[in-house]
Enzyme design. Structure first.
Site, PDB file in Angstrom:
ATOM      1  N   LEU B 150       2.586 -14.001  -2.517  1.00 52.48           N
ATOM      2  CA  LEU B 150       2.598 -12.873  -3.490  1.00 52.48           C
ATOM      3  C   LEU B 150       2.536 -13.416  -4.680  1.00 52.48           C
ATOM      4  O   LEU B 150       2.990 -14.534  -5.309  1.00 52.48           O
ATOM      5  CB  LEU B 150       4.201 -12.579  -3.395  1.00 52.48           C
ATOM      6  CG  LEU B 150       4.704 -12.199  -1.664  1.00 52.48           C
ATOM      7  CD1 LEU B 150       6.159 -11.969  -1.699  1.00 52.48           C
ATOM      8  CD2 LEU B 150       3.887 -11.062  -1.332  1.00 52.48           C
ATOM      9  N   ALA B 178       5.539 -17.459  -3.061  1.00 48.84           N
ATOM     10  CA  ALA B 178       5.244 -16.493  -4.153  1.00 48.84           C
ATOM     11  C   ALA B 178       5.159 -17.336  -5.299  1.00 48.84           C
ATOM     12  O   ALA B 178       5.689 -18.427  -5.470  1.00 48.84           O
ATOM     13  CB  ALA B 178       6.451 -15.526  -4.254  1.00 48.84           C
ATOM     14  N   LYS B 179       3.820 -16.822  -6.088  1.00 53.99           N
ATOM     15  CA  LYS B 179       3.933 -17.606  -7.512  1.00 53.99           C
ATOM     16  C   LYS B 179       4.785 -16.887  -8.224  1.00 53.99           C
ATOM     17  O   LYS B 179       4.764 -15.693  -8.797  1.00 53.99           O
ATOM     18  CB  LYS B 179       2.508 -17.169  -8.127  1.00 53.99           C
ATOM     19  CG  LYS B 179       2.237 -17.671  -9.476  1.00 53.99           C
ATOM     20  CD  LYS B 179       0.779 -17.753 -10.018  1.00 53.99           C
ATOM     21  CE  LYS B 179       0.667 -18.048 -11.310  1.00 53.99           C
ATOM     22  NZ  LYS B 179       1.291 -17.134 -12.559  1.00 53.99           N
ATOM     23  N   TYR B 180       6.033 -17.655  -8.693  1.00 57.65           N
ATOM     24  CA  TYR B 180       7.165 -16.746  -9.014  1.00 57.65           C
ATOM     25  C   TYR B 180       7.121 -17.099 -10.546  1.00 57.65           C
ATOM     26  O   TYR B 180       6.953 -18.291 -11.264  1.00 57.65           O
ATOM     27  CB  TYR B 180       8.630 -17.809  -8.610  1.00 57.65           C
ATOM     28  CG  TYR B 180       9.911 -16.788  -8.686  1.00 57.65           C
ATOM     29  CD1 TYR B 180      10.147 -15.719  -7.891  1.00 57.65           C
ATOM     30  CD2 TYR B 180      10.540 -17.217  -9.755  1.00 57.65           C
ATOM     31  CE1 TYR B 180      11.260 -15.192  -7.930  1.00 57.65           C
ATOM     32  CE2 TYR B 180      11.687 -16.612 -10.069  1.00 57.65           C
ATOM     33  CZ  TYR B 180      12.279 -15.557  -9.024  1.00 57.65           C
ATOM     34  OH  TYR B 180      13.323 -14.796  -9.148  1.00 57.65           O
TER      35      TYR B 180
END
Lengths: 328, 328, 328, 328
Positions: B150, B178-180
């Site tokens: 994500l 996820a790339k947060y």
């Protein structure tokens, strides 16, 4: 002579409610402060070993106390501290809709012998960057012996304190700290901006992370959960100080577990509408302080939010038990 | 058969630009990808030991490449990885204005042999909560063997991925990470929501803090700074893995020092307007990859912002030197 | 017995500043109201024929007057109206940080014989939808004979009054109107929600448009420009009432011309930070009232904004001349 | 030679959907445009007398058509117009995630003989003020004979077009108009900024108000409701042109009545998430065009919103009947 400096701001700074008598939610109620419970609350915090006390922020109902109530509560708190721990850093809220009212409030506190204030911005209109600086500098200039903790709440005061403002305000000797809202991408920049001149106090559950990155300066935290019972936060403090990361992590995660059902965690802007009642509900449920009803207009809250707050209080009470068991 | 799972997403995931030939900022330019430099960049990252690669996010110019350019670049990247490290987790960007275009992009990648994508939301209109779930679930359902990371960028995609959506999406086997965007007050809630089913990747400078709190699951980070030279982030990884907090802290703070002049640090919403050019400028200045000009319309940037980005690149290059000195 | 009903709210409702003595910007200044000028201002408005008066909104420095100053000013205004036009609809501001302070303020006004208030929301924390309704209903319930005008300022009070709230509040007999911020896409829905039970007062420059669509109910406007000299707005009123659209249009466009250099026109959120000083500057420049300095913390303003406000005041003064020439 | 100038942009500019075949909501569907219905729709609008046509904005599914579908639909529309009303101002949407894709789209349109485009901004990253100007100027510079209508949708494109940008863009000969979102406080400033060089087109229900203030320049409106049946908007046009304010007001208020149940009226940000489906639902319900399903990801909508849209369509159909009765 300034009594408190940045080095006095360390450890667990407890953030208190203003206990209310039954009926305090009525529009016609006056003199609603439960002074007996207020006195007991302060003495309990002192006895239990917190390292400082902040009163009359948002949840401390700075906005909803009448002037007379605020004066009575402030005198009660000042007395209780003076009686039990006269050198404990105490920061009473003095936020008001304008500078002159704040000045009058601080004068009143000074006459009580209080030597610290926590101060948010006037909030009817958002303060521009220069206005923000002038506000804090102006107040500090009038009270050379009063230590000021900035109250940095972007929802209440319509925006964060910018990093550049932190840098400028850290040069004012009376401004010794900030109740910092949470670890955000700006936290590192703000820490760099203030250096060791101003203590940024993160929330207790952010403290371990902040301390891991900044062990020389991230020496304290604020905690309103401490009013559900301070032991878990004090144990966290002791673990951090002892370099016991495993215990500190365990405690942080248990604290996070107590927050799971709490609206503040998942939707802070929505939480900000119901903040006061939700905090008082969890305090009452945890049982450390009888916070009593919230004052109008902030005395209403949707049912599911209320239940989440109560569950947070129950979990915290359980966590207190875990910490006691561990310590014994 | 899904090639990559959550356990393959660990260590340093480098986030790359799409190198551009001179003249790429012209409205009439086509075929602007510097394929030679692209190939060299991927091989250098592999040789230097990064643990995964993400391409074609915001700074990877997903929005500004023509379809043909994106196809050429994707094929080039896929080839270079296949040649040098065929099992390296590679996530090529497939974000598009709508689901069907994304589906076509992923089909193209699958035919190239790519087994991972990074996927942001369609952004013309903000996705409601149910639409967001349906979007990711729908795409995953069509590609049972494709791992999805994500791309959680609240500025680009008009809001964060809510904690409840993280919980739901973590149940989809293909959605592995996820790339947060950054550590925010929501980070703890999101970590709790995804458990060990989905890897939340913080920025490298947030990794130590995240790992301190979540040593079992905060096992990787994303880094575009790695394209200024990966050594400092790899050294950070090694220190974190070795439990060497002192070194990890030192490196994190040196990384923070490189960011001081960078707009992303002090004003993220403003940074988001000029993100691409600022990233490419710092890459060019650091010298690890020749990123070349940004593509229109995002090729303009105010002078002071540009200078801050270049200074960031120079500081990173100096940090690379420090890390090498330390290692030798 | 309620003195003012919705039918009393029509024509030009002038929105006044609170004139300040020299030195009023000092943090130590007290008793800063220029009572002589305040009295003169009210008498001038009455003599010139405005149809109602609103005091102590944002620009009327509700947030920055001390309690004693607000009391002195309110008594002065009440006296001047009572002396000259006892039946003129007068709405004194009673907005405060909480409900109980507002109740005390309204009691004070009632004892002065004032029968109308203008009332914004407590603004430390945003009010949720139910809290908003409970706030206004609660206050109205305590003062059956006091007419209430809602003060709908989304910047100050952290959000607009929703259409559904307008519908509910229009059922409360004491709530007779609203100072409406501007014509927005919601205006039609809000007009439908309140019907003829509650007067939505647009800004004077929006009045012709509102009246064109709603000739039965858009029967009045608010105007702070009237404090630069009321003639242009009174002439607009007369033209609208006479059905003379040509003249009404001409006057509306000349009014728009005066606003061209004013920050409120091009950037309302930024204007909201400097609102008070900018309004007072243009009043002073126009010369109808000596508004004097703004009170802290809102007494600072960037130079170009100030010059725009002064130019607005000069243009308005010229427009007053044009209207006089036309009438003679 | 530019075919359309600002003077060609007047009257009712209908904003169309892109009719879809059954099954168009499936992720695997391709070639989903109902070309027969598209052709019929354009011919009906021409036959019924609209003064211009805009396609492929938000509701025209610019974001969710594949390139091939957009090309097919554009060719179909261009043919239908060319066949029936070759001089009718037609503005086909050419908004894309970047400038070069937009350039390719406009080239395609030019080759079809289309001489007008409607153009929103790339929306992955918000455009800074200078970037916005460079974007529109750059495109205009490449197509000297193509008339451009700005598509000013602050929700889609992350902010309004500032007044200063309107002033600058009005100096570009090809830029002849703007689909203006709604009457806001900025409308007067924007009208002053563009003068008679650029036509600001308000929504049909705002047209009477705009025309009352600006009878020389507010000479047209946009209307997607016209796709529920154009008669009411055409009758409004005729009344405005005839100076028959009573009829124009009556029609405006009946149009407002149709909007009462429509989400766009009460909560525009929320509406923006479900815009496309809601528009298509009301078209289908009104029966003037068979809009068919919305394309993914924007094909989902909460039930109560959908019902409000259908009721809007039913009301509009009833209004069409009223207008026909009146005319007969």
């Amino acid at each position: 002579m300034q009594k408190f400096g940045v080095d006095d701001l360390r450890g667990v700074i407890a953030v208190t409610p203003t206990p209310a008598l039954p009926g305090a939610a009525a529009l016609t109620a006056r003199d609603t402060v439960d002074l007996g419970e207020s006195d007991r609350m302060i003495r309990a915090l002192v006895a239990d070993g917190v390292d400082g006390i902040i009163t009359n922020g948002t949840l401390g109902e700075m906005a909803t106390l009448t002037l007379a109530e605020w004066q009575d509560f402030s005198a009660c708190v000042a007395d209780a501290v003076s009686d039990t721990a006269p050198d404990l850093p105490l920061f009473v809220g003095a936020t008001a809709p304008n500078t002159r009212d704040t000045v009058d409030r601080i004068r009143f506190l000074r006459d009580l012998g209080v030597r610290g204030v926590i101060l948010g911005r006037p909030m009817w209109s958002e303060l521009g960057a220069d206005t923000l600086l002038a506000f804090y500098r102006g107040v500090a200039g009038l009270f050379p012996d009063m230590a000021i903790v900035l109250y940095d709440n972007p929802e209440a005061f319509k925006g964060p304190i910018p990093s550049a403002a932190y840098a400028a305000l850290s040069e004012v000797p009376q401004i010794i700290g900030a109740k910092y809202i949470a670890i955000t991408p700006k936290f590192g920049a703000d820490m760099a901006a203030v250096g060791s001149r101003l203590r940024l106090l993160p929330l207790e559950s952010d403290w371990l992370a902040a301390h891991t990155l900044h062990p020389e300066t991230a020496l304290g935290c604020w905690s309103s959960s401490a009013l559900c019972g301070p032991e878990p936060v004090l144990a966290l403090r002791d673990a951090i100080r002892a370099g016991d990361v495993g215990t500190a992590r365990h405690l942080t995660r248990r604290i996070e577990w107590t927050y799971e059902p709490f609206l503040a965690r998942t939707n802070f802007p929505e939480f900000s509408k119901y903040n006061i009642t939700l905090e008082k509900l969890r305090f009452d449920e945890a049982g450390y302080v009888a916070a009593g009803p919230a004052r109008p207009p902030y005395h209403l809250v949707p049912g599911p939010y209320a239940e989440g707050a109560r569950e947070n209080g129950r979990r915290w009470r359980r966590l207190v038990g875990e910490v006691r068991d561990r310590n014994s």
